[in-house]
Design an enzyme around this catalytic site. Sequence first.
Site, mmCIF file in Angstrom:
data_model
loop_
_atom_site.group_PDB
_atom_site.id
_atom_site.type_symbol
_atom_site.label_atom_id
_atom_site.label_comp_id
_atom_site.label_asym_id
_atom_site.label_seq_id
_atom_site.Cartn_x
_atom_site.Cartn_y
_atom_site.Cartn_z
ATOM 1 N N GLU A 1 -12.636 5.318 4.888
ATOM 2 C CA GLU A 1 -12.198 6.095 6.055
ATOM 3 C C GLU A 1 -13.458 6.494 6.829
ATOM 4 O O GLU A 1 -13.952 7.614 6.728
ATOM 5 C CB GLU A 1 -11.376 7.294 5.578
ATOM 6 C CG GLU A 1 -10.111 6.837 4.848
ATOM 7 C CD GLU A 1 -9.522 7.867 3.901
ATOM 8 O OE1 GLU A 1 -10.010 9.019 3.888
ATOM 9 O OE2 GLU A 1 -8.573 7.522 3.178
ATOM 10 N N PHE B 1 -2.069 7.993 11.479
ATOM 11 C CA PHE B 1 -2.552 9.269 10.941
ATOM 12 C C PHE B 1 -3.840 9.736 11.600
ATOM 13 O O PHE B 1 -4.256 10.870 11.411
ATOM 14 C CB PHE B 1 -2.803 9.133 9.436
ATOM 15 C CG PHE B 1 -3.668 7.939 9.097
ATOM 16 C CD1 PHE B 1 -5.010 7.910 9.409
ATOM 17 C CD2 PHE B 1 -3.105 6.829 8.490
ATOM 18 C CE1 PHE B 1 -5.801 6.801 9.118
ATOM 19 C CE2 PHE B 1 -3.890 5.720 8.186
ATOM 20 C CZ PHE B 1 -5.241 5.711 8.505
ATOM 21 N N HIS C 1 -4.858 15.804 -4.158
ATOM 22 C CA HIS C 1 -5.235 16.052 -2.762
ATOM 23 C C HIS C 1 -5.063 17.512 -2.359
ATOM 24 O O HIS C 1 -5.431 17.889 -1.243
ATOM 25 C CB HIS C 1 -4.420 15.152 -1.835
ATOM 26 C CG HIS C 1 -4.893 13.716 -1.816
ATOM 27 N ND1 HIS C 1 -5.143 13.004 -2.962
ATOM 28 C CD2 HIS C 1 -5.166 12.882 -0.784
ATOM 29 C CE1 HIS C 1 -5.543 11.794 -2.645
ATOM 30 N NE2 HIS C 1 -5.574 11.681 -1.333
ATOM 31 N N ASN D 1 0.537 12.555 4.356
ATOM 32 C CA ASN D 1 -0.164 11.747 5.353
ATOM 33 C C ASN D 1 0.430 12.046 6.728
ATOM 34 O O ASN D 1 1.646 11.975 6.906
ATOM 35 C CB ASN D 1 0.007 10.267 4.995
ATOM 36 C CG ASN D 1 -0.973 9.358 5.703
ATOM 37 O OD1 ASN D 1 -0.619 8.282 6.128
ATOM 38 N ND2 ASN D 1 -2.217 9.781 5.822
ATOM 39 N N ARG E 1 -12.781 34.645 44.850
ATOM 40 C CA ARG E 1 -12.467 33.636 45.863
ATOM 41 C C ARG E 1 -12.042 32.305 45.254
ATOM 42 O O ARG E 1 -11.204 31.587 45.798
ATOM 43 C CB ARG E 1 -13.695 33.445 46.762
ATOM 44 C CG ARG E 1 -13.460 32.518 47.916
ATOM 45 C CD ARG E 1 -14.571 32.485 48.958
ATOM 46 N NE ARG E 1 -15.861 32.959 48.552
ATOM 47 C CZ ARG E 1 -16.998 32.276 48.737
ATOM 48 N NH1 ARG E 1 -16.958 31.061 49.269
ATOM 49 N NH2 ARG E 1 -18.155 32.795 48.404
ATOM 50 N N TYR F 1 0.825 -1.207 0.000
ATOM 51 C CA TYR F 1 0.000 0.000 0.000
ATOM 52 C C TYR F 1 0.862 1.262 0.000
ATOM 53 O O TYR F 1 1.806 1.398 0.779
ATOM 54 C CB TYR F 1 -0.935 0.030 1.213
ATOM 55 C CG TYR F 1 -1.711 1.329 1.298
ATOM 56 C CD1 TYR F 1 -2.761 1.585 0.425
ATOM 57 C CD2 TYR F 1 -1.365 2.322 2.218
ATOM 58 C CE1 TYR F 1 -3.451 2.780 0.456
ATOM 59 C CE2 TYR F 1 -2.056 3.511 2.267
ATOM 60 C CZ TYR F 1 -3.092 3.739 1.381
ATOM 61 O OH TYR F 1 -3.767 4.927 1.415
ATOM 62 N N TYR G 1 -17.345 34.461 43.849
ATOM 63 C CA TYR G 1 -16.552 33.328 43.360
ATOM 64 C C TYR G 1 -15.462 33.748 42.383
ATOM 65 O O TYR G 1 -14.405 33.124 42.302
ATOM 66 C CB TYR G 1 -17.454 32.300 42.675
ATOM 67 C CG TYR G 1 -18.363 31.523 43.592
ATOM 68 C CD1 TYR G 1 -18.324 31.676 44.970
ATOM 69 C CD2 TYR G 1 -19.265 30.615 43.062
ATOM 70 C CE1 TYR G 1 -19.163 30.964 45.804
ATOM 71 C CE2 TYR G 1 -20.114 29.884 43.874
ATOM 72 C CZ TYR G 1 -20.072 30.063 45.255
ATOM 73 O OH TYR G 1 -20.904 29.340 46.061
#
Length: 510
Positions: free
Chosen positions: A414, A329, A80, A192, A280, A50, A277
């Site tokens: 994915e 990834f 991409h 990646n 404090r 791959y 508050y």
Amino acid sequence: MILRPGLTTLADWRAIWQGAVPALDSACRAKVAAGAEAVASILSEGVPVYGINTGFGRLASLRIGEEELATLQRNIVLSHSAGVGPAMPPRVARLMMTLKLASLAQGHSGVRPETLALLEAMLERDLIPEVPVQGSVGASGDLAPLAHMTAAMLGEGRIVCGGVAAPAREVLAAHGLAPATLGPKEGLALLNGTQFSTAYALAGLFEAEVLLRAGLVVGALSTDAARGSDTPFDPRIHAVRRHRGQSEAASALRLLMAGSAIRASHLVGDERVQDPYCLRCQPQVMGAVLDVLRSAARTLEAEAAGVTDNPLIFIDADGRGEALSGGNFHAEPVAFAADTIALALCEIGSISERRIAMLIDPTLSGLPAFLTPRPGLNSGFMLAQVTAAALVAENKQRAAPASVDSIPTSANQEDHVSMAAHGARRLVEMAANTEAVLGIEFLAAAQGCDFHAPLISSPPLEVVRALLRKEVAPLAEDRLFAPDIAAATALIRSGALAATVAPIALPSLD
């Protein structure tokens, strides 16, 4: 500074964020070369692996011939590069590039030394790719933004140099650099990974650290302006709860107020029993913020030192290389860290706004209404508090967790993603909002202390007040308020408050 891949610390990344120029430790070069040789050896075996000789994502089952491997790597970068939106701030993009350099230099990504050298040379010359900020879902890594970064290395897209963006090929040539021709796996290795998300998360973390420390200083000044008590900062109270951050925050507040004449003036005979508050409970709130930020820092320090592309190259004792496909990834750790930093930024601003509201309310603070000597004719800090409220509300809306969202991508290959990219990207803008809130409180606290003259605050807080008064005069009559807020906010952003109160050691994330 020397960048030691796999051994980087939070302090290293802070230094790079602040402008240090990274140079790779030469000891890493042998591992890089060995990783590239392993890829070549794997290819020679002729089996499908791959990312090396196959398609990507849902197309992983398609085998690619040896004669098309270079085209395969170039194509994945170009296809991409599909981001949209404004460009990354160069400072964040530079951090992203350095994170990628440190990851690839560990030798598990299979990139060649010459490819790594180009990325290092671009950093050295401050050549920053123009990278759109939108388009990543945080798995498989930050594909779109890292593809734009890589495209610039190929001479495609644009590079920012000296604040001016120009065609990448022209900028590289002007600096004596040739565009890269990618070898097997190199395109995938470069695009990646989690470096976009991690860069933004680290930027948000470092900004939050500055704001935490400024918030303690300004909170102490507000306590004195309201003639509040330092009893809630007594170490015995915090020791029995056993939270480290809470004890450190209380200690800082106590030291900041030590020696205040304003505090001494109401030690006896004060009819008030307890403060609100927002005064404090500062140690409990800011201490929790500190603990959360430290937890996020540990996560991001590990992520920044790690290797997050896929597949990864490992070499056994016999020197045989193997490519293992996994999921480093997936940016879930970064998404969780970003979500907690967002919560911390919200709370720093939220309690600050409450102190502003308390100071302008004469019923609560005992000070003139809206901190103006002549209320009615003048509105004083009325709208400044409204601005702070608006900024806090905006941060609350942005703080909804990103990590619980997921939309499947790549034809359901994915099918679970982290959404770390926009979870981290929002942090810089949230920090800017919190800076402005603290800037408004700084103005209000200093103005409140002015009404106690001739009494003064503690020595460190008076130095801080003098720092502000060099830039902004007391508000005697209404005037254009925005420049005052801008000046005070700039002091908050610069980290000057923490530096000014030295040698009091304010908490840090290291």
